[in-house]
Design an enzyme around this catalytic site. Sequence first.
Site, PDB file in Angstrom:
ATOM      1  N   ASP A 107       0.824  -1.210   0.000  1.00  0.00           N
ATOM      2  CA  ASP A 107       0.000   0.000   0.000  1.00  0.00           C
ATOM      3  C   ASP A 107       0.860   1.262   0.000  1.00  0.00           C
ATOM      4  OD1 ASP A 107      -2.797   1.179   0.577  1.00  0.00           O
ATOM      5  OD2 ASP A 107      -1.570   2.081   2.150  1.00  0.00           O
ATOM      6  N   GLU A 155       1.729  -0.548  -4.978  1.00  0.00           N
ATOM      7  CA  GLU A 155       0.718   0.430  -5.385  1.00  0.00           C
ATOM      8  C   GLU A 155       1.512   1.664  -5.784  1.00  0.00           C
ATOM      9  OE1 GLU A 155      -3.177   2.901  -3.867  1.00  0.00           O
ATOM     10  OE2 GLU A 155      -1.423   2.716  -2.610  1.00  0.00           O
TER      11      GLU A 155
HETATM   12  C1  NOJ Z   1      -4.162   3.404  -0.726  1.00  0.00           C
HETATM   13  C2  NOJ Z   1      -5.401   2.618  -0.513  1.00  0.00           C
HETATM   14  O1  NOJ Z   1      -5.737   1.966  -1.699  1.00  0.00           O
HETATM   15  C3  NOJ Z   1      -6.454   3.578  -0.053  1.00  0.00           C
HETATM   16  O2  NOJ Z   1      -7.716   2.981  -0.006  1.00  0.00           O
HETATM   17  C4  NOJ Z   1      -6.054   4.101   1.296  1.00  0.00           C
HETATM   18  O3  NOJ Z   1      -6.974   5.072   1.715  1.00  0.00           O
HETATM   19  C5  NOJ Z   1      -4.665   4.707   1.252  1.00  0.00           C
HETATM   20  N1  NOJ Z   1      -3.722   3.910   0.527  1.00  0.00           N
HETATM   21  C6  NOJ Z   1      -4.135   4.882   2.626  1.00  0.00           C
HETATM   22  O4  NOJ Z   1      -3.765   3.642   3.152  1.00  0.00           O
END
Ligand code: NOJ
Length: 586
Positions: free
Chosen positions: A254, A308
């Site tokens: 993430d 991500e």
């Molecule tokens: C990316 C995640 O996909 C999202 O849903 C989240 O709010 C943020 N990171 C913070 O963790």
Amino acid sequence: MPNSRKEKFCEQGKCLLLVLVVVVAAIVVPCVLTLTDKDFRMKEKSLPELEWWKTSIIYQVYPRSFQDSDGDGTGDLKGVTKHLDYLKDLGVGAIWLSPFYKSPMRDFGYDVQNHTQVDPLFGTMEDFDELMQEAKKRNLRILVDFVPNHTSNESVWFNSSRHSVGKYKDFYIWTDGINCSNCIDTNFKKPPNDWSSAFRGSAWTYDDHRKQFYYHAYLDSQPDLNVRNPDVVEELSNILRFWLGKGVDGFRGDAIRKLFESQDLQENENGIQNLTRNLPEIYPIMQKWKSLLDEYAGDGKEKILIAESYGISNEMRDSYYKVDTIPFNFAFVQKLNRTCGARCIQNIVVSSLDGLKTNWWPNFVLGSHDVSRIADRMETYLVDVFNMLLLTLPGTPTTYYGEEIGMRDTFYQFNESRDPAGLNYKGDYLQHTRDPERSPMQWNSSLNAGFSSGTPWLHVNPNYPLLNVEKQKSTNTSTLSIYKRLAELRQHPSFTNKKIIFSFVNDNIISYVRAEVDQPKFLVVMNFGSRTSTANCSGPPVVAMNGEVVLATADSLTGSSSYKLGDTVELENIGLRAGEGIIVKI
Ligand code: NOJ
Ligand code: MG
């Protein structure tokens, strides 16, 4: 067998018969295997055997919204286990679970309080173990979310850090801030710079106890970890070890691009965000984690780490690939909008693949829990061709739950909405809320679409009596049936090959060829326009007059298609209605 009996056995001619049987079996068995076993066939043709994640569809489950098993209105792990057969049958190979860890749920689990505990809302660790076991039985891989950028402010780490306890003192990013000389209260402190939070406002919050500011790229309840601190990295590595020990097949990392911030806190960003995103220190840390994963790999058990990675240039993409991870390719997520037609889609594909080195594997993502669903981001009638595109492009596709039935965004009034990203923007919350794409999975036409017997945490889309899995199972022209056939077809070596060669493209139509040496070619033709259009695909790279239709989408209203499976189609003149797509075997 004593000698005399052996002789008797042979005397009776049985010996000869036995030899004959062995010889025949030695010839017939491999032949049968060659014809029936795909892997065998691939070895015969000396095609390389691909790692599991190169031939798998990744399916993202947002556990809160998938299936509630205990009637509390929130989806849970047992709910996911319940649908493993569905997912297997759908043809996906890996399931990525968004966080189900202990959390106060300010950001619905992305604010982790304890990374190695299951939040009671989602069940127990036994439920997770069962899910793993059941997935393994079905040869489904499990990827879990790894959230290394921040924790919940209710974690032991943060509480210890606020109180400067032992090694935790420097677990987060703390700073004194600036004295405010012209304030009424001259003790008042200002944040050190203008860095802003993704969910609005300053990224710095003052902590009364420690009398310092802490940095948070997201909510003030999601303080950023100090990943320059080796103790933090070790703790994070231990989280990976824990889940690897449970047998998971990999991680989706993430907010990786936000792992590091400039150490010069006096510099302002002036909105450019070059000091808090994509700093090069990301790569060595990813490499370290990937090496850790490799320690757990075995034959057929490669562990994967997917970053991500929003808004990366191709150069940054390459840096990710060098540390041997796949950065999620969000080109579709970021660039698709209603003005993006066939040529624009082609450009996205071309630039995504541009310069990818031989051993770097492409991937495409169409949707997630953070963006409007494809049926609403684009025209609803394009749902099938988008699935066709995603599943026939080179590389690994990621499907967000519900996209296989063409789920729509769900409208929530401000006072019904739950997502902090929306709630922080009262005036234009619709621009920011992520609730619409998080509505519960639509399984059938019973109460709450079969999602929950209680009151769902977000109400179900009112279209569920018409749009649900059960209904789509019974029609072979449904979005679900098309998806399944696509998933099956893409196992063919011509689709798992990395190459794509474009054929006819105009403002509406995209077509391309997927091929592998000594295998049939496949021509994919899709109309992304709003009217009927015709393609001529008979020239290069196809060079044929006709081919056999092996897959055709149908009109979502009438269920009719211009082409039937098995039809011969004249490649010179392929007419497709708006939103229609076919795959032709050459
Ligand atoms: C990316 C995640 O996909 C999202 O849903 C989240 O709010 C943020 N990171 C913070 O963790
Ligand atoms: Mg529940």
